[in-house]
Write a protein that holds these residues in place. Structure first.
Motif, PDB file in Angstrom:
ATOM      1  N   HIS A 247      28.098  36.206  46.868  1.00  0.00           N
ATOM      2  CA  HIS A 247      26.843  35.446  47.004  1.00  0.00           C
ATOM      3  C   HIS A 247      26.936  34.420  48.131  1.00  0.00           C
TER       4      HIS A 247
ATOM      5  N   HIS B 119      29.092  40.538  45.986  1.00  0.00           N
ATOM      6  CA  HIS B 119      29.781  39.862  44.878  1.00  0.00           C
ATOM      7  C   HIS B 119      29.948  38.362  45.072  1.00  0.00           C
TER       8      HIS B 119
ATOM      9  N   ASP C  16      25.504  44.924  41.741  1.00  0.00           N
ATOM     10  CA  ASP C  16      24.819  43.916  40.939  1.00  0.00           C
ATOM     11  C   ASP C  16      23.318  44.033  41.197  1.00  0.00           C
TER      12      ASP C  16
ATOM     13  N   ILE D 276      38.409  36.936  41.209  1.00  0.00           N
ATOM     14  CA  ILE D 276      37.586  38.024  40.645  1.00  0.00           C
ATOM     15  C   ILE D 276      37.105  38.990  41.734  1.00  0.00           C
TER      16      ILE D 276
ATOM     17  N   LEU E 246      32.824  27.452  40.595  1.00  0.00           N
ATOM     18  CA  LEU E 246      31.478  27.897  40.987  1.00  0.00           C
ATOM     19  C   LEU E 246      30.557  26.687  41.151  1.00  0.00           C
TER      20      LEU E 246
ATOM     21  N   HIS F  76      20.470  41.270  41.026  1.00  0.00           N
ATOM     22  CA  HIS F  76      20.404  40.739  39.656  1.00  0.00           C
ATOM     23  C   HIS F  76      18.997  40.840  39.055  1.00  0.00           C
TER      24      HIS F  76
ATOM     25  N   ASN G 205      25.988  25.527  36.146  1.00  0.00           N
ATOM     26  CA  ASN G 205      27.391  25.714  36.550  1.00  0.00           C
ATOM     27  C   ASN G 205      27.901  27.113  36.213  1.00  0.00           C
ATOM     28  N   GLY G 206      26.959  28.053  36.111  1.00  0.00           N
ATOM     29  CA  GLY G 206      27.361  29.444  35.872  1.00  0.00           C
ATOM     30  C   GLY G 206      26.224  30.239  35.268  1.00  0.00           C
ATOM     31  N   TYR G 207      26.507  31.501  34.959  1.00  0.00           N
ATOM     32  CA  TYR G 207      25.536  32.345  34.269  1.00  0.00           C
ATOM     33  C   TYR G 207      26.253  33.492  33.589  1.00  0.00           C
TER      34      TYR G 207
ATOM     35  N   PHE H  83      26.276  31.005  46.133  1.00  0.00           N
ATOM     36  CA  PHE H  83      27.373  30.119  45.723  1.00  0.00           C
ATOM     37  C   PHE H  83      27.849  29.353  46.958  1.00  0.00           C
TER      38      PHE H  83
ATOM     39  N   VAL I  59      34.852  41.578  35.310  1.00  0.00           N
ATOM     40  CA  VAL I  59      34.120  40.956  36.423  1.00  0.00           C
ATOM     41  C   VAL I  59      34.823  41.248  37.757  1.00  0.00           C
TER      42      VAL I  59
ATOM     43  N   TRP J  92      38.170  30.340  42.590  1.00  0.00           N
ATOM     44  CA  TRP J  92      37.593  31.006  41.415  1.00  0.00           C
ATOM     45  C   TRP J  92      37.073  32.402  41.776  1.00  0.00           C
TER      46      TRP J  92
ATOM     47  N   ASN K 208      29.704  44.916  39.199  1.00  0.00           N
ATOM     48  CA  ASN K 208      30.211  44.701  37.841  1.00  0.00           C
ATOM     49  C   ASN K 208      29.114  44.493  36.814  1.00  0.00           C
ATOM     50  N   HIS K 209      27.908  44.137  37.244  1.00  0.00           N
ATOM     51  CA  HIS K 209      26.816  43.960  36.280  1.00  0.00           C
ATOM     52  C   HIS K 209      26.052  45.255  36.011  1.00  0.00           C
TER      53      HIS K 209
HETATM   54  N1  LIG Z   1      31.194  28.823  35.755  1.00  0.00           N
HETATM   55  C1  LIG Z   1      31.749  29.991  36.109  1.00  0.00           C
HETATM   56  N2  LIG Z   1      33.034  30.052  36.520  1.00  0.00           N
HETATM   57  C2  LIG Z   1      33.593  31.213  36.886  1.00  0.00           C
HETATM   58  N3  LIG Z   1      32.936  32.392  36.898  1.00  0.00           N
HETATM   59  C3  LIG Z   1      31.680  32.396  36.492  1.00  0.00           C
HETATM   60  C4  LIG Z   1      31.016  31.198  36.079  1.00  0.00           C
HETATM   61  N4  LIG Z   1      29.761  31.520  35.756  1.00  0.00           N
HETATM   62  C5  LIG Z   1      29.630  32.836  35.939  1.00  0.00           C
HETATM   63  N5  LIG Z   1      30.769  33.361  36.383  1.00  0.00           N
HETATM   64  C6  LIG Z   1      31.065  34.758  36.727  1.00  0.00           C
HETATM   65  O1  LIG Z   1      31.290  34.798  38.133  1.00  0.00           O
HETATM   66  C7  LIG Z   1      30.662  35.950  38.629  1.00  0.00           C
HETATM   67  C8  LIG Z   1      30.292  35.913  40.061  1.00  0.00           C
HETATM   68  O2  LIG Z   1      29.671  37.087  40.408  1.00  0.00           O
HETATM   69  P1  LIG Z   1      28.776  37.942  39.441  1.00  0.00           P
HETATM   70  O3  LIG Z   1      27.367  37.758  39.837  1.00  0.00           O
HETATM   71  O4  LIG Z   1      29.389  39.252  39.403  1.00  0.00           O
HETATM   72  O5  LIG Z   1      28.945  37.351  37.972  1.00  0.00           O
HETATM   73  C9  LIG Z   1      29.411  36.059  37.801  1.00  0.00           C
HETATM   74  C10 LIG Z   1      29.889  35.697  36.427  1.00  0.00           C
HETATM   75  O6  LIG Z   1      30.401  36.817  35.743  1.00  0.00           O
END
Ligand SMILES: Nc1ncnc2c1ncn2[C@@H]1O[C@@H]2COP(=O)(O)O[C@H]2[C@H]1O
Length: 270
Positions: A196, A194, A56, A169, A229, A16, A268-270, A222, A126, A165, A86-87
């Motif tokens: 983490h 993927h 990624d 994906i 997440l 990343h 709680n995400g990105y 994660f 994703v 979750w 995917n990124h």
């Molecule tokens: N809160 C969340 N809930 C579900 N998916 C998320 C959340 N935040 C980010 N993501 C996605 O989950 C993915 C996990 O792997 P990636 O790093 O490919 O990219 C991340 C985001 O695209």
């Protein structure tokens, strides 16, 4: 056992990277954590035949992030095989990554083993999928080398890892992939990123047992087995694999110890 009796692979995944050394993902300056990981890998693993980077690679999809990666890998001076997640932007990877050390190869023979790199990327999504063309290419390659122990790498895990979750994906056409593995007992291992996190499972097909190895990120992790997440407090990491001529593998995950990169646990995400 002497070092030359096995192939030594370091698996680095989910970097990343950004354009800027001081950009952060969930509290972690990802370019800096990657550099610290690479330095520690070089200092602590006595023999490295190959770095395997499973996607990624970039977070901001910038040319500069791929240039940063190529420069870092050129300085490390180990052969490095890269595939997309995917990124990533495949066109930018092809333009900015290849060098004397950095390769976008799809297959390689090394020490009696076959290493096959697949793309599980679905552009704009994703989750992952292995396209029919990718599966056909895989089967052709396996048929050409039926007696070589084989390691297959791609970005999205081909097994459920127990987090609802994340399992949604991962690879969507797992069954098609495992049917090919069932027809090709030379497949010893499948290596993915993927998720983490460190996850390992033996997948039993009717004709073989395949080691499924999912590795943690060089930046944010994660928590395992969660419905949503949740950011984990575990350090940036990498996986070391030793591949032996008889098809056996030993492997373990190493956590960065020479520097500290605490994540933002409230995110709680990105
Ligand atoms: N809160 C969340 N809930 C579900 N998916 C998320 C959340 N935040 C980010 N993501 C996605 O989950 C993915 C996990 O792997 P990636 O790093 O490919 O990219 C991340 C985001 O695209």
């Amino acid at each position: 056992m002497s070092d030359d009796q096995f192939i030594s692979i370091v698996h680095l995944t989910d970097l990343h990277l950004f354009t800027d050394l001081n950009s952060y993902l969930v509290g972690i300056p990802t370019n800096q954590s990657f550099q610290a990981v690479l330095t520690e890998v070089k200092q602590t693993i006595p023999k490295i035949d190959l770095l395997l980077l499973t996607g990624d690679l970039s977070q901001d999809c910038s040319a500069a992030s791929y240039e940063f990666l190529r420069q870092s890998l050129d300085v490390a001076s180990f052969p490095a095989y890269c595939l997309a997640g995917n990124h990533d932007d495949l066109n930018l990877m092809a333009e900015y990554l290849p060098s004397e050390y950095v390769h976008l190869v799809r297959s390689q023979n090394i020490g009696g083993w076959r290493i096959l790199l697949l793309s599980s990327v679905v552009v704009g999504a994703v989750h992952g999928n292995l396209a029919e063309s990718e599966l056909a290419w895989l089967e052709e390659n396996l048929n050409a080398y039926p007696d070589h122990p084989t390691l297959i790498a791609f970005h999205h895990p081909a097994i459920d890892i127990g987090s609802a979750w994340m399992d949604e994906i991962c690879l969507t056409n797992k069954e098609q992939f495992w049917q090919i593995c069932d027809r090709n007992p030379q497949i010893q291992a499948v290596v993915n990123g993927h998720a983490h996190q460190d996850f390992e499972q033996i997948y039993e097909t009717a004709h073989n047992s395949v080691r499924c190895l999912v590795s943690p990120s060089t930046c944010v992790q994660f928590q395992p087995r969660t419905p949503q997440l949740i950011i984990d407090n575990q350090a940036p990491a990498w996986r070391h694999l030793r591949l032996y001529a008889d098809g056996t593998i030993t492997t373990e995950v190493h956590r960065l110890s020479s520097a500290s990169f605490p994540p933002d646990l409230a995110a709680n995400g990105y």
